[in-house]
Write a protein that holds these residues in place. Sequence first.
Motif, mmCIF file in Angstrom:
data_model
loop_
_atom_site.group_PDB
_atom_site.id
_atom_site.type_symbol
_atom_site.label_atom_id
_atom_site.label_comp_id
_atom_site.label_asym_id
_atom_site.label_seq_id
_atom_site.Cartn_x
_atom_site.Cartn_y
_atom_site.Cartn_z
ATOM 1 N N THR A 95 0.830 -1.214 0.000
ATOM 2 C CA THR A 95 0.000 0.000 0.000
ATOM 3 C C THR A 95 0.858 1.255 0.000
ATOM 4 O O THR A 95 0.617 2.193 -0.771
ATOM 5 N N ASP A 98 2.677 1.800 -3.297
ATOM 6 C CA ASP A 98 1.769 2.370 -4.292
ATOM 7 C C ASP A 98 1.567 3.864 -4.050
ATOM 8 O O ASP A 98 1.660 4.677 -4.981
ATOM 9 N N ARG A 115 -3.172 -8.132 -4.692
ATOM 10 C CA ARG A 115 -2.928 -6.754 -4.291
ATOM 11 C C ARG A 115 -2.044 -6.014 -5.275
ATOM 12 O O ARG A 115 -2.075 -4.775 -5.320
ATOM 13 N N ASP A 118 -4.943 -4.969 -7.676
ATOM 14 C CA ASP A 118 -6.053 -4.228 -7.081
ATOM 15 C C ASP A 118 -5.608 -2.918 -6.437
ATOM 16 O O ASP A 118 -6.278 -1.892 -6.580
ATOM 17 N N GLN A 119 -4.491 -2.925 -5.696
ATOM 18 C CA GLN A 119 -4.076 -1.742 -4.961
ATOM 19 C C GLN A 119 -3.835 -0.533 -5.877
ATOM 20 O O GLN A 119 -4.408 0.538 -5.635
ATOM 21 N N MET A 121 -4.966 -0.001 -8.891
ATOM 22 C CA MET A 121 -6.216 0.386 -9.539
ATOM 23 C C MET A 121 -7.112 1.167 -8.593
ATOM 24 O O MET A 121 -7.839 2.079 -9.010
ATOM 25 N N GLU A 122 -7.062 0.831 -7.307
ATOM 26 C CA GLU A 122 -7.881 1.542 -6.322
ATOM 27 C C GLU A 122 -7.451 2.997 -6.170
ATOM 28 O O GLU A 122 -8.257 3.840 -5.743
ATOM 29 N N THR A 123 -6.207 3.302 -6.491
ATOM 30 C CA THR A 123 -5.726 4.684 -6.394
ATOM 31 C C THR A 123 -5.627 5.353 -7.768
ATOM 32 O O THR A 123 -4.955 6.374 -7.907
ATOM 33 N N GLY A 404 -10.688 -1.576 -15.275
ATOM 34 C CA GLY A 404 -11.831 -1.944 -14.459
ATOM 35 C C GLY A 404 -13.148 -1.613 -15.115
ATOM 36 O O GLY A 404 -13.263 -1.416 -16.325
#
Length: 591
Positions: A95, A98, A115, A118-119, A121-123, A404
Motif C-alpha cells: 500500500t 503504491d 494486491r 487491485d491496490q 487500480m484503487e488509487t 476496471g
Amino acid sequence: MADNVTSLFRSTAAHSPSMAALARESDGAGPVDFCIPCNPYFPTPAMFEDMATRLREIITYYPSSADTITAELCSLLQLPPQCVAMGNGSTELITWIDHLLVRESLAVPVPTFGRWTDQPMETGKRVDMFPLQESSGFALDLAQYTEFIRARGTKVAVICNPNNPDGGFLHKHAVVQFMDAMADLDLVVIDESFLEFADAEVEPSVVQEAMLRPNVIVLRSLGKNFGLHGIRFGYLVANPALAGRVRSMLPKWNLNSFAEHVVFMLKEHGTEYQQSLHQVRRDRMDMSGQLSSLPGLTVYPSQGNFLFVRLPVGAEGTVVRDRMLTEHRLLVRECGNKIGSSSRFLRLVVRPQVDVRRLVSGLEQVLYGTSRRGAAVPEQATGTGYSSGTAAIDRLFSETNGAGTQGLAAQAIGAGTGAPGLPAAPAAGIGMPLPAVPSPVPVGADAGMPMPAAASSGPQQMPQQAPQPLQPLQPPPMQSPPMQSPPVPQQPVPQQMPQQMPQQMPQQMPQHPLAAPGQVPAPAPVPAPMPAAASYPSPQMPTGPTPPGVPARGGLTAAQVRGTDGLSQAPGASWSGAQSWPEAAGMGQLS
C-alpha cells in the motif's frame, strides 16, 4: 456450513473467507487448510506453548517501537537497518509503495497476488497486465516482459518470485539482468514472499543487489515462512533512501507485541525453522507425485509452498471447492476470481502426507464419482455451463487492460450496443489498445514448453494449441522450424495480446544448497503411485465454439495469450537437516 458456503466465498471478492469466518459457520473448528499458504511445521509446539504461557503479558502491554523490532530482525538477517522497513504484513508495505512510489502506471504478470493489481487500480493508476500462458506452464519470459513494458511506457515493474498462484521460479542471474535493464524506470519491485520455500538455488534472493541500486525494492514475508499469518509482519529491503522514505510514513507502533515476541525468540530456534523448510520441500515433491496420478489433473512445477493444478475437462472449480469443503471439510483455493486464471484451476497448499492422502481421497470422490452420490462434476459439452464468472473477469481484463468497470463501461458506450467484440475507443488512462488477432492457427509441437504430463495411467492429454498473432512484437528467432499440424475449424476468439515464440536456453541443474562444490545430491524417492485410472470414467473433450473466458481445447483462456520463455524450471530437491540459522535474505548463515 453447507447452506452458507457459497455466500461466504461470494462476500470475499478476490480472496477466500478467513478461517475464523469458516469456523463460525461450523462447530467452532475450521477445516483442513489447503488454501492459505502457511508453513505447517513452524512454530514448533514448544514455541506455541511458550507464547501461550506469556499470552497475558504479550497482549497487555505496548510493544517496543518498530525501530527496535527492526533492529533485532536485521541483526538476525545480517542486514543494515537503514535498508529495511518492517510492516504490518506485506500488504501494508504494498500500500505504501503504491502511494509513495507509483506515479501513473504499474506492470505485473498475471495471474499473481491480487494486491499487485487491485491496490494501484484503487488509487487510479494504470495497471499493465502481462498474461502468463497456460501452454507454457505459466512461466515468465523476462525478455518478452521487458518488450511489453517498453511498448506500454510503464513506469513501475513488478515480479513475484516465486509467483503466486503457480509457483513459477526465476533464477537469480535472470532477475538481476532484468533489474539492470529496467534501471531507467521509477521503480522495480521483486516480491520474494515465498522464496524461503525454493530450493532451485543456494542463494536465490536479490536483496544484496537491491541495496546497491537506486530504484529496486525487494519485498519479503515473515508470516508465510514462519507459519504465522495472523501476526501480520513482513519487511522490504532497498537502498537507504527508498527504505527510509517508506519507513518514515509508518506508525511508530505499526508492529504488534506478538510480532516482537516472535522476532526476539527466532534466534533460539534457527535449526527447527530450517528443518521445517526442508520438510515442506520434501512434502511438495510427494504431494505433486500423488496429485499427478489423478486422471486428467495437471500439476505445474512450483518452487513455492503450494501447487497450481488444472482440473480435468468438465470440472467446475467452484463446485469442486464447495463440495470439498462441505463433504470432506477440506478448504481449497479455487482461482476463477484471479485475473489471468479461470475456475478450472486450484491452488493447493503443501501439507503433511496424512493430510494429502485425505485431499486425494476427497478429489477422487468429487471428480470421478467414486462416492455414494455418483458423478459429481458434469462433462462440459459446449462450454455454456461454465459458471465461475471467468468470462466476465477475462473480458474485463482483455478489453480494459486493468481499467476496471469504468473502462468497460466507456467502451460499451462508445460501441453503441455494448456487445462484446465491437471496437471502441479506449477509456482514458488505460494504456495501449490491445491488438486484434485472427482466428487460431495450430502451433508446432516444439513451440513452447510442454505441459506437465499426468501419470501414464490417466487419459491422454490433447496437444496444446495457441492463437498466432497477426503482427507479433519483434519475435525472437526460432531455432527450429515448427512441425505441421492438421488444420482445425476456424472459430472467433476474443481480443488478445500478441504471442511470441520461445527462446531456447540451456537448462541449468540446480546446485544442492547443502552439498559441497561438485557434489551431486542423491535423488529424492519417488512417491508410491495412486490406484490405476482404469476405474475412472474417461473425460471427453468439449466440442463446438468456445465462449470468451472458457479454456479452449488447447487450454487457453482469453487472458492467457502470450508466448513462452526460455528460462528453465528447476525441479525441487530433497534437503538434509541443518545445524545453523538460515539467513532469510539469502546471504549466508549465522553460526
